[in-house]
Structures are given as C-alpha cells and as structure tokens.
Design a protein around this motif. Sequence first.
Motif, PDB file in Angstrom:
ATOM      1  N   LEU A  54       0.919  -1.329  -0.011  1.00 16.75           N
ATOM      2  CA  LEU A  54       0.195  -0.105  -0.097  1.00 16.75           C
ATOM      3  C   LEU A  54       0.824   1.274   0.095  1.00 16.75           C
ATOM      4  CD1 LEU A  54      -2.864   0.567   0.030  1.00 16.75           C
ATOM      5  CD2 LEU A  54      -2.979   0.642   2.359  1.00 16.75           C
ATOM      6  N   ALA A  67      -7.746   3.862   0.370  1.00 16.28           N
ATOM      7  CA  ALA A  67      -8.241   2.839  -0.426  1.00 16.28           C
ATOM      8  C   ALA A  67      -9.646   2.515   0.081  1.00 16.28           C
ATOM      9  CB  ALA A  67      -7.703   1.411  -0.243  1.00 16.28           C
ATOM     10  N   PHE A  75     -10.343  -2.315  -4.653  1.00 21.42           N
ATOM     11  CA  PHE A  75     -10.494  -1.076  -4.170  1.00 21.42           C
ATOM     12  C   PHE A  75     -10.034   0.014  -5.034  1.00 21.42           C
ATOM     13  CE2 PHE A  75     -10.112  -3.768  -0.650  1.00 21.42           C
ATOM     14  CZ  PHE A  75     -10.537  -3.225   0.387  1.00 21.42           C
ATOM     15  N   VAL A  77      -8.320   3.547  -5.221  1.00 18.85           N
ATOM     16  CA  VAL A  77      -7.039   4.117  -4.436  1.00 18.85           C
ATOM     17  C   VAL A  77      -6.951   5.814  -4.763  1.00 18.85           C
ATOM     18  CG1 VAL A  77      -4.781   3.935  -4.126  1.00 18.85           C
ATOM     19  CG2 VAL A  77      -6.125   2.012  -4.114  1.00 18.85           C
TER      20      VAL A  77
END
Length: 82
Positions: A54, A67, A75, A77
């Motif tokens: 991440l 996210a 997801f 982002v």
Amino acid sequence: VRRGGTLWAIGVARIAVVELPWVAADRVEVTVVDGEASLSEDGLETGRIAPGALLALGGDGDRVIAAERIDGDTFRVSVDRL
C-alpha cells in the motif's frame, strides 16, 4: 444527467483500482509524514505497520493513501500530497 428534452450529459473520471485481498475493512488510509506511516481501517487507528504494497502506491514524500472498497478485494485508491 438529463439536460432537457432529448439532451443528456455524462461525466467520467479516471480512477486507480487495485486488488487488496488482505484488507478486511471497507476503507483503509495510510498517512505518511516525515517517513513515518500510520494505518487506519474504517476510520480507526490500528497501531499496525502499514503494508509495503500500500505504501508503494503513493511514491515518496508526505502523503495520504486512501483505499475504498468497490467490490470484493477491489479497491479504488487515491493519493493526496500533504
């Protein structure tokens, strides 16, 4: 959006989409300030270390990586510079 009669208007926006199978929360946020990262899930600070996968999404510098679950492990982002 209907503009009148037979005239319609649409809008689109490009989004970044990633698979995050390890995330149980619907929203994850990583805040990085002076190289220190904090992780929150669904608005609650976790005290855990932010996953490298991440962190890598946001590049370098102070930033917030958010996210938000679209569906399943997918997801949306966004990265905002601080």
